[in-house]
Design an enzyme around this catalytic site. Structure first.
Site, PDB file in Angstrom:
ATOM      1  N   GLU A   1      -2.900   7.626  -4.909  1.00 30.15           N
ATOM      2  CA  GLU A   1      -3.473   7.085  -6.158  1.00 30.15           C
ATOM      3  C   GLU A   1      -4.849   7.702  -6.377  1.00 30.15           C
ATOM      4  O   GLU A   1      -5.593   7.878  -5.406  1.00 30.15           O
ATOM      5  CB  GLU A   1      -3.585   5.561  -6.060  1.00 30.15           C
ATOM      6  CG  GLU A   1      -2.243   4.873  -6.054  1.00 30.15           C
ATOM      7  CD  GLU A   1      -2.354   3.354  -5.975  1.00 30.15           C
ATOM      8  OE1 GLU A   1      -3.383   2.803  -6.396  1.00 30.15           O
ATOM      9  OE2 GLU A   1      -1.399   2.726  -5.489  1.00 30.15           O
TER      10      GLU A   1
ATOM     11  N   HIS B   1       0.011   0.248 -10.122  1.00 31.12           N
ATOM     12  CA  HIS B   1      -0.787  -0.672  -9.292  1.00 31.12           C
ATOM     13  C   HIS B   1      -1.318  -1.848 -10.127  1.00 31.12           C
ATOM     14  O   HIS B   1      -2.518  -2.154 -10.106  1.00 31.12           O
ATOM     15  CB  HIS B   1      -1.936   0.072  -8.603  1.00 31.12           C
ATOM     16  CG  HIS B   1      -2.390  -0.614  -7.339  1.00 31.12           C
ATOM     17  ND1 HIS B   1      -2.908   0.055  -6.263  1.00 31.12           N
ATOM     18  CD2 HIS B   1      -2.401  -1.932  -6.987  1.00 31.12           C
ATOM     19  CE1 HIS B   1      -3.223  -0.802  -5.307  1.00 31.12           C
ATOM     20  NE2 HIS B   1      -2.924  -2.026  -5.730  1.00 31.12           N
TER      21      HIS B   1
ATOM     22  N   ARG C   1       0.866  -1.175   0.000  1.00 33.86           N
ATOM     23  CA  ARG C   1       0.000   0.000   0.000  1.00 33.86           C
ATOM     24  C   ARG C   1       0.903   1.225   0.000  1.00 33.86           C
ATOM     25  O   ARG C   1       1.960   1.221   0.658  1.00 33.86           O
ATOM     26  CB  ARG C   1      -0.893   0.029   1.250  1.00 33.86           C
ATOM     27  CG  ARG C   1      -2.089  -0.890   1.164  1.00 33.86           C
ATOM     28  CD  ARG C   1      -3.188  -0.317   0.237  1.00 33.86           C
ATOM     29  NE  ARG C   1      -4.298  -1.225   0.036  1.00 33.86           N
ATOM     30  CZ  ARG C   1      -4.449  -2.040  -1.018  1.00 33.86           C
ATOM     31  NH1 ARG C   1      -3.541  -2.088  -1.961  1.00 33.86           N
ATOM     32  NH2 ARG C   1      -5.508  -2.811  -1.143  1.00 33.86           N
TER      33      ARG C   1
HETATM   34  P1  NAD Z   1      -1.798 -11.273   3.944  1.00 31.03           P
HETATM   35  O1  NAD Z   1      -2.846 -10.870   4.915  1.00 31.03           O
HETATM   36  O2  NAD Z   1      -1.784 -12.682   3.466  1.00 31.03           O
HETATM   37  O3  NAD Z   1      -0.346 -10.950   4.539  1.00 31.03           O
HETATM   38  C1  NAD Z   1      -0.037  -9.740   5.166  1.00 31.03           C
HETATM   39  C2  NAD Z   1       0.924 -10.058   6.293  1.00 31.03           C
HETATM   40  O4  NAD Z   1       1.359  -8.819   6.862  1.00 31.03           O
HETATM   41  C3  NAD Z   1       0.304 -10.883   7.415  1.00 31.03           C
HETATM   42  O5  NAD Z   1       1.035 -12.079   7.628  1.00 31.03           O
HETATM   43  C4  NAD Z   1       0.381  -9.967   8.626  1.00 31.03           C
HETATM   44  O6  NAD Z   1       0.666 -10.659   9.806  1.00 31.03           O
HETATM   45  C5  NAD Z   1       1.526  -9.055   8.246  1.00 31.03           C
HETATM   46  N1  NAD Z   1       1.578  -7.790   8.958  1.00 31.03           N
HETATM   47  C6  NAD Z   1       0.541  -7.100   9.516  1.00 31.03           C
HETATM   48  N2  NAD Z   1       1.018  -5.984  10.084  1.00 31.03           N
HETATM   49  C7  NAD Z   1       2.362  -5.977   9.884  1.00 31.03           C
HETATM   50  C8  NAD Z   1       3.403  -5.088  10.248  1.00 31.03           C
HETATM   51  N3  NAD Z   1       3.169  -3.958  10.917  1.00 31.03           N
HETATM   52  N4  NAD Z   1       4.655  -5.392   9.870  1.00 31.03           N
HETATM   53  C9  NAD Z   1       4.927  -6.516   9.176  1.00 31.03           C
HETATM   54  N5  NAD Z   1       3.989  -7.404   8.827  1.00 31.03           N
HETATM   55  C10 NAD Z   1       2.726  -7.123   9.172  1.00 31.03           C
HETATM   56  O7  NAD Z   1      -1.931 -10.251   2.728  1.00 31.03           O
HETATM   57  P2  NAD Z   1      -1.348 -10.411   1.252  1.00 31.03           P
HETATM   58  O8  NAD Z   1      -2.395 -11.001   0.376  1.00 31.03           O
HETATM   59  O9  NAD Z   1      -0.008 -11.038   1.317  1.00 31.03           O
HETATM   60  O10 NAD Z   1      -1.209  -8.865   0.835  1.00 31.03           O
HETATM   61  C11 NAD Z   1      -0.162  -8.076   1.343  1.00 31.03           C
HETATM   62  C12 NAD Z   1      -0.301  -6.642   0.868  1.00 31.03           C
HETATM   63  O11 NAD Z   1      -0.298  -6.599  -0.559  1.00 31.03           O
HETATM   64  C13 NAD Z   1      -1.571  -5.939   1.306  1.00 31.03           C
HETATM   65  O12 NAD Z   1      -1.243  -4.615   1.691  1.00 31.03           O
HETATM   66  C14 NAD Z   1      -2.397  -5.871   0.061  1.00 31.03           C
HETATM   67  O13 NAD Z   1      -3.268  -4.781   0.064  1.00 31.03           O
HETATM   68  C15 NAD Z   1      -1.322  -5.726  -1.001  1.00 31.03           C
HETATM   69  N6  NAD Z   1      -1.726  -6.135  -2.357  1.00 31.03           N
HETATM   70  C16 NAD Z   1      -1.249  -5.431  -3.407  1.00 31.03           C
HETATM   71  C17 NAD Z   1      -1.588  -5.796  -4.695  1.00 31.03           C
HETATM   72  C18 NAD Z   1      -1.056  -5.044  -5.880  1.00 31.03           C
HETATM   73  O14 NAD Z   1      -1.679  -5.060  -6.932  1.00 31.03           O
HETATM   74  N7  NAD Z   1       0.085  -4.413  -5.771  1.00 31.03           N
HETATM   75  C19 NAD Z   1      -2.426  -6.898  -4.905  1.00 31.03           C
HETATM   76  C20 NAD Z   1      -2.865  -7.607  -3.824  1.00 31.03           C
HETATM   77  C21 NAD Z   1      -2.511  -7.218  -2.538  1.00 31.03           C
END
Ligand code: NAD
Length: 321
Positions: free
Chosen positions: A274, A292, A245
């Protein structure tokens, strides 16, 4: 039963739903006309990606709507709790695009390590007149194999990235306050190699990583996890990627640390503001950029369509059984 896939659905998802007897409409209805369209056509399901919003007023005005589906992860565009409290089923497909995001991060890291993104910008301008200067400028690459990648947020995408990085011969370290360890599977020809990775502290990660990639949600307090203090703890010449994000890295601190040389390159798929990111990020010579699109692959769309269809079929089978 009729389903409106207002932001589209992959053909495989539509096909699977139709085989199960659903009628799927994929023509986009303008946001302002959505309530009327749902009520006039007796849609029981509304599928969206990120474009269509599903707020309280729509939920209240469409009593026959039983299910809202989000193709993808984030549900910021849906009043999820409100809908659930009103008895609607709300589904999404959180795992379908993890691999796509991980692959895009690897592409960014390879591109940043060899300045490919910037060479691509400059070659059309001065590649013909100044080839030797560009050859010198971009001839200071680094390799990924043997280097250490620090993954911040070791969930679905973080672990998928670990699989790619391990497959490339990188050393993987990870920080996640909610995950102690994880088994990462790496497909190698016909076999799967499993590697267990225990997470470490953020400070340890920052001190030891040559590459850093962010894969966590936005912290609840709205503050960036990576700012000037954290950059100071990193190795000189670190390469950092953010496909999580926009706000998880302080963008002003990032620019300052790129300008000082502390950070060699950054790779950004997400931005604080964004869809109008800061100009100085967009124009920075040390930043590799994508709009994105981390999750945007055909394969992910197919998985999303299949997962949505399966969940819809299962849901209505259960409630009508
Ligand atoms: P997920 O929930 O599977 O994993 C996220 C992890 O972050 C979890 O294991 C959680 O424990 C950990 N976490 C929470 N707070 C934290 C902190 N302060 N420090 C470190 N780790 C922490 O989610 P995901 O599916 O792996 O997605 C991860 C990120 O990617 C999200 O922010 C999501 O919005 C983003 N995302 C981006 C795109 C893109 O197009 N670029 C697409 C999908 C998801």
């Amino acid at each position: 039963m009729k389903i409106l896939a207002n932001d589209g659905i992959a053909p495989i998802g539509k096909e699977n739903l139709e085989k199960a007897g659903y009628k799927v409409i994929t023509e986009t209805v303008a946001q302002d006309d959505l309530i009327n369209a749902i009520n006039e056509n007796n849609y029981v399901g509304l599928l969206v990606r990120s474009a269509t919003t599903v707020r309280e007023n729509l939920i209240n005005a469409c009593p026959e709507l039983k299910l809202i589906g989000r193709g993808g992860v984030g549900m910021d565009n849906i009043d999820v709790e409100y809908a659930r409290n009103k008895g609607l089923k709300v589904i999404n497909t959180p795992a379908a695009s993890s691999q796509s995001v991980a692959e895009q991060v690897m592409a960014h890291l390879f591109g940043a390590a060899r300045s490919i993104y910037d060479a691509n910008r400059q070659m059309p301008i001065s590649g013909g007149s100044d080839f030797k200067t560009l050859k010198k400028k971009y001839g200071k690459g680094v390799e990924l194999r043997g280097a250490t990648i620090g993954i911040i947020g070791f969930g679905r995408i973080g672990q998928s990235l670990a699989s790619y990085a391990l497959g490339c011969g990188m050393k993987v370290i990870a920080y996640d306050p909610y995950v102690n360890k994880a088994v990462v599977n790496i497909p190698v020809a016909t076999q799967t190699v499993s590697v267990e990775i225990s997470t470490i502290t953020l400070d340890e990660l920052l001190a030891n990583a040559n590459f850093i990639s962010m894969h966590m949600p936005m912290p609840a307090d709205g503050n960036a996890l990576i700012g000037n203090d954290e950059f100071a703890k990193m190795k000189d010449g670190v390469i950092i990627a953010n496909a999580a994000r926009g706000g998880v890295i302080d963008e002003a601190a990032l620019i300052a640390n790129l300008d000082s040389g502390k950070v060699a390159h950054a790779a950004l798929d997400v931005f604080t503001n964004e869809p109008t990111p800061r100009e100085d990020l967009l124009k920075h010579a040390k930043i590799s950029l994508t709009p994105h699109t981390g999750a945007a692959t055909g394969e992910a769309q197919n998985r999303i369509g299949e997962e949505l269809a399966e969940q819809i079929i299962n849901h209505f089978e259960t409630v009508t059984a």
